[in-house]
Design an enzyme around this catalytic site. Structure first.
Site, PDB file in Angstrom:
ATOM      1  N   TYR A  55       0.803  -1.226   0.000  1.00 40.12           N
ATOM      2  CA  TYR A  55       0.000   0.000   0.000  1.00 40.12           C
ATOM      3  C   TYR A  55       0.839   1.281   0.000  1.00 40.12           C
ATOM      4  CZ  TYR A  55      -3.653  -3.317   1.483  1.00 40.12           C
ATOM      5  OH  TYR A  55      -4.516  -4.389   1.594  1.00 40.12           O
ATOM      6  N   HIS A 118       0.259 -11.930   1.505  1.00 43.35           N
ATOM      7  CA  HIS A 118      -0.777 -11.153   0.792  1.00 43.35           C
ATOM      8  C   HIS A 118      -1.416 -11.959  -0.339  1.00 43.35           C
ATOM      9  CE1 HIS A 118      -1.647  -6.600   0.012  1.00 43.35           C
ATOM     10  NE2 HIS A 118      -2.725  -7.325  -0.136  1.00 43.35           N
ATOM     11  N   SER A 196     -12.813  -5.094   1.884  1.00 42.38           N
ATOM     12  CA  SER A 196     -13.794  -4.399   1.019  1.00 42.38           C
ATOM     13  C   SER A 196     -15.227  -4.753   1.440  1.00 42.38           C
ATOM     14  CB  SER A 196     -13.558  -4.733  -0.460  1.00 42.38           C
ATOM     15  OG  SER A 196     -12.251  -4.398  -0.861  1.00 42.38           O
ATOM     16  N   PRO A 197     -15.541  -4.652   2.736  1.00 43.32           N
ATOM     17  CA  PRO A 197     -16.878  -5.050   3.193  1.00 43.32           C
ATOM     18  C   PRO A 197     -17.972  -4.104   2.706  1.00 43.32           C
ATOM     19  CG  PRO A 197     -15.700  -3.982   4.977  1.00 43.32           C
ATOM     20  CD  PRO A 197     -14.713  -4.145   3.861  1.00 43.32           C
ATOM     21  N   LEU A 198     -17.549  -2.932   2.228  1.00 46.45           N
ATOM     22  CA  LEU A 198     -18.524  -1.985   1.665  1.00 46.45           C
ATOM     23  C   LEU A 198     -18.515  -2.056   0.134  1.00 46.45           C
ATOM     24  CD1 LEU A 198     -17.758   1.013   4.068  1.00 46.45           C
ATOM     25  CD2 LEU A 198     -19.829  -0.412   4.051  1.00 46.45           C
ATOM     26  N   GLY A 199     -17.984  -3.163  -0.397  1.00 42.60           N
ATOM     27  CA  GLY A 199     -17.948  -3.319  -1.853  1.00 42.60           C
ATOM     28  C   GLY A 199     -17.192  -2.177  -2.527  1.00 42.60           C
ATOM     29  N   ARG A 200     -16.048  -1.787  -1.909  1.00 45.62           N
ATOM     30  CA  ARG A 200     -15.205  -0.683  -2.408  1.00 45.62           C
ATOM     31  C   ARG A 200     -15.989   0.630  -2.458  1.00 45.62           C
ATOM     32  NH1 ARG A 200     -10.356  -2.913  -3.876  1.00 45.62           N
ATOM     33  NH2 ARG A 200     -10.378  -5.112  -4.377  1.00 45.62           N
ATOM     34  N   PHE A 202     -19.309   0.868  -3.031  1.00 48.28           N
ATOM     35  CA  PHE A 202     -20.585   0.769  -3.749  1.00 48.28           C
ATOM     36  C   PHE A 202     -21.734   0.671  -2.749  1.00 48.28           C
ATOM     37  CE2 PHE A 202     -21.621  -0.155  -8.347  1.00 48.28           C
ATOM     38  CZ  PHE A 202     -22.936   0.276  -8.241  1.00 48.28           C
TER      39      PHE A 202
HETATM   40  N1  LIG Z   1      -5.955  -8.573   1.352  1.00 41.66           N
HETATM   41  C1  LIG Z   1      -6.210  -7.924   0.244  1.00 41.66           C
HETATM   42  O1  LIG Z   1      -5.813  -8.334  -0.847  1.00 41.66           O
HETATM   43  C2  LIG Z   1      -7.013  -6.644   0.317  1.00 41.66           C
HETATM   44  C3  LIG Z   1      -7.603  -6.121  -0.849  1.00 41.66           C
HETATM   45  C4  LIG Z   1      -8.356  -4.955  -0.730  1.00 41.66           C
HETATM   46  C5  LIG Z   1      -8.514  -4.341   0.508  1.00 41.66           C
HETATM   47  N2  LIG Z   1      -7.913  -4.861   1.622  1.00 41.66           N
HETATM   48  C6  LIG Z   1      -8.044  -4.222   2.949  1.00 41.66           C
HETATM   49  O2  LIG Z   1      -9.425  -3.982   3.234  1.00 41.66           O
HETATM   50  C7  LIG Z   1      -9.611  -2.609   3.570  1.00 41.66           C
HETATM   51  C8  LIG Z   1     -11.007  -2.162   3.194  1.00 41.66           C
HETATM   52  O3  LIG Z   1     -11.299  -2.428   1.842  1.00 41.66           O
HETATM   53  P1  LIG Z   1     -11.499  -1.297   0.740  1.00 41.66           P
HETATM   54  O4  LIG Z   1     -10.921  -0.009   1.224  1.00 41.66           O
HETATM   55  O5  LIG Z   1     -11.030  -1.883  -0.535  1.00 41.66           O
HETATM   56  O6  LIG Z   1     -13.074  -1.210   0.563  1.00 41.66           O
HETATM   57  P2  LIG Z   1     -14.309  -0.750   1.434  1.00 41.66           P
HETATM   58  O7  LIG Z   1     -13.942  -0.570   2.841  1.00 41.66           O
HETATM   59  O8  LIG Z   1     -15.389  -1.690   1.060  1.00 41.66           O
HETATM   60  O9  LIG Z   1     -14.663   0.663   0.767  1.00 41.66           O
HETATM   61  C9  LIG Z   1     -13.793   1.749   0.784  1.00 41.66           C
HETATM   62  C10 LIG Z   1     -14.418   2.872  -0.028  1.00 41.66           C
HETATM   63  O10 LIG Z   1     -15.678   3.230   0.532  1.00 41.66           O
HETATM   64  C11 LIG Z   1     -15.716   4.607   0.859  1.00 41.66           C
HETATM   65  N3  LIG Z   1     -16.422   4.699   2.161  1.00 41.66           N
HETATM   66  C12 LIG Z   1     -16.049   4.079   3.311  1.00 41.66           C
HETATM   67  N4  LIG Z   1     -16.938   4.349   4.284  1.00 41.66           N
HETATM   68  C13 LIG Z   1     -17.879   5.128   3.726  1.00 41.66           C
HETATM   69  C14 LIG Z   1     -19.079   5.717   4.228  1.00 41.66           C
HETATM   70  N5  LIG Z   1     -19.463   5.535   5.488  1.00 41.66           N
HETATM   71  N6  LIG Z   1     -19.830   6.478   3.377  1.00 41.66           N
HETATM   72  C15 LIG Z   1     -19.460   6.642   2.088  1.00 41.66           C
HETATM   73  N7  LIG Z   1     -18.332   6.106   1.562  1.00 41.66           N
HETATM   74  C16 LIG Z   1     -17.556   5.355   2.375  1.00 41.66           C
HETATM   75  C17 LIG Z   1     -14.289   5.061   0.918  1.00 41.66           C
HETATM   76  O11 LIG Z   1     -14.167   6.403   0.489  1.00 41.66           O
HETATM   77  P3  LIG Z   1     -13.541   7.596   1.413  1.00 41.66           P
HETATM   78  O12 LIG Z   1     -12.161   7.188   1.786  1.00 41.66           O
HETATM   79  O13 LIG Z   1     -13.570   8.753   0.479  1.00 41.66           O
HETATM   80  O14 LIG Z   1     -14.485   7.709   2.560  1.00 41.66           O
HETATM   81  C18 LIG Z   1     -13.598   4.122  -0.080  1.00 41.66           C
HETATM   82  O15 LIG Z   1     -13.688   4.660  -1.376  1.00 41.66           O
HETATM   83  C19 LIG Z   1      -8.478  -1.910   2.820  1.00 41.66           C
HETATM   84  O16 LIG Z   1      -8.218  -0.629   3.330  1.00 41.66           O
HETATM   85  C20 LIG Z   1      -7.339  -2.872   3.026  1.00 41.66           C
HETATM   86  O17 LIG Z   1      -6.767  -2.683   4.310  1.00 41.66           O
HETATM   87  C21 LIG Z   1      -7.184  -6.015   1.531  1.00 41.66           C
END
Ligand SMILES: NC(=O)c1ccc[n+]([C@@H]2O[C@H](COP(=O)([O-])OP(=O)(O)OC[C@H]3O[C@@H](n4cnc5c(N)ncnc54)[C@H](OP(=O)(O)O)[C@@H]3O)[C@@H](O)[C@H]2O)c1
Length: 319
Positions: A55, A118, A196-200, A202
């Site tokens: 990252y 990873h 990505s519990p918030l579907g990135r 979405f």
């Molecule tokens: N092991 C792996 O290969 C892998 C792969 C992907 C991710 N991960 C880990 O999982 C973590 C979380 O996954 P992720 O960041 O991909 O996806 P996520 O948590 O599903 O979604 C993140 C996105 O949602 C937005 N968001 C979050 N909370 C919000 C809210 N309450 N209202 C509106 N928008 C919101 C964020 O934007 P803003 O920042 O603008 O709020 C960001 O664009 C990562 O940070 C990483 O540590 C691991």
């Protein structure tokens, strides 16, 4: 915040964690200060912080390490090794040892609480990887062993060499594939960290069509954002939003509560650079969904979102 146990080796964290990837990669550039979001997470009761070498090649770990320094002993830091800068894999033992040395320095800490591979490296037997992590655990540099995007065979073989405390993979209302591994995780006593519990993003309803994001934002090419899939995913999210409104919560909170309701040993790690959103996400830990509500949610999205979770060239292969 409630706590959850992950694995049977003693790892306990807040029920919802914080993922720091978006601070430095994947979702475009931002003026937001990652350290402020991290402090907000701790203030909201989060004690589980996730980062990786990938990252930012030290940058993300440095931001996280500095931000958690005032409360380091009260939190769990997870990081990961195994990618190369060109998105190849490298889990050779010497490389793992070097990455861990670097991560300890970048994080400014004397131990990594959870060390993940990873991605599975098909050129290095998982026994060698697990054996190297075991050495690092015996030396006190690492506390718990994790795998990310690993399949049943790899999990079983790794676990024989050193107990795996946690598997990390994508899991959300949009992504259900890992449910096929739940019986194995139960049998071996391994926890699940849902990324990505918030579907990135979405599943928060704050999305735009592909092409309208910052040029460095991966959602421009994410299959779920492409025409055809985007509209269907949006329609489902809108239905979830109505349901959330009827409960007085946000759709993101509903999505996180759904993940938490699937098993007691799952910890979702949503990421946000916005302290208010971080607090909103953390508050989902207190939201209990009845079985009737869970059924209503599953009727809206019976088997995940529309479109694959990665483009074909980046799709992790479980082995
Ligand atoms: N092991 C792996 O290969 C892998 C792969 C992907 C991710 N991960 C880990 O999982 C973590 C979380 O996954 P992720 O960041 O991909 O996806 P996520 O948590 O599903 O979604 C993140 C996105 O949602 C937005 N968001 C979050 N909370 C919000 C809210 N309450 N209202 C509106 N928008 C919101 C964020 O934007 P803003 O920042 O603008 O709020 C960001 O664009 C990562 O940070 C990483 O540590 C691991």
């Amino acid at each position: 915040m409630q706590t959850r146990t992950l694995g049977t080796q003693g790892l306990t964290t807040s029920a919802i964690g914080y993922g720091s990837m978006g601070i430095s990669m994947a979702y475009g550039t931002s003026d937001a200060h990652g350290d402020v979001a991290i402090s907000a997470a701790f203030d909201a009761g989060i004690t589980h912080f996730d980062t990786a070498e990938l990252y930012g090649w030290g940058e993300n770990e440095e931001i996280l390490g500095k931000a958690v320094a005032p409360f380091r002993d009260e939190v769990v830091i997870a990081t990961k090794f195994g990618f190369t800068p060109d998105f190849g894999f490298n889990s050779r033992p010497d490389h793992i040892r070097q990455v861990v040395k670097n991560s300890l320095r970048f994080l400014g800490t004397d131990r990594i609480d959870v060390l993940y591979q990873h991605r599975v490296d098909p050129t290095v037997p998982i026994e060698d990887v697990a054996g190297t992590v075991k050495e690092l655990i015996d030396a006190g540099d690492v506390k718990y062993f994790g795998l990310s995007e690993a399949g049943a065979d790899t999990i079983r073989r790794a676990h024989e060499v050193h107990p795996v405390s946690v598997l990390q993979t994508e899991y959300s209302l949009f992504e259900r594939d890992v449910e096929q591994l739940f019986p194995l995780l139960h049998d071996l006593g391994i926890g699940l960290v849902s990324y990505s519990p918030l579907g990135r993003g979405f599943l928060t309803g704050t999305v735009k069509p592909a092409g309208q994001y910052d040029e460095h934002d991966m959602r421009n090419t994410d299959p779920r954002w492409q025409p055809g899939n985007f509209e269907k995913n949006l329609a489902a999210t809108e239905q979830l939003q109505h349901l959330a409104e009827s409960l007085g919560v946000t759709v993101g909170q509903l999505a996180l509560a759904w993940v938490l309701a699937q098993d007691d040993h799952i910890v979702p790690i949503p990421g946000s650079r916005d302290p208010r959103r971080v607090a909103e996400n953390a508050a989902a830990a207190g939201l209990a969904l009845t079985s009737a509500l869970l059924e209503q949610i599953t009727r809206i999205l019976p088997s995940g979102g529309f479109g694959a979770r990665y483009t074909a060239e980046n799709m992790p292969v479980w082995q």
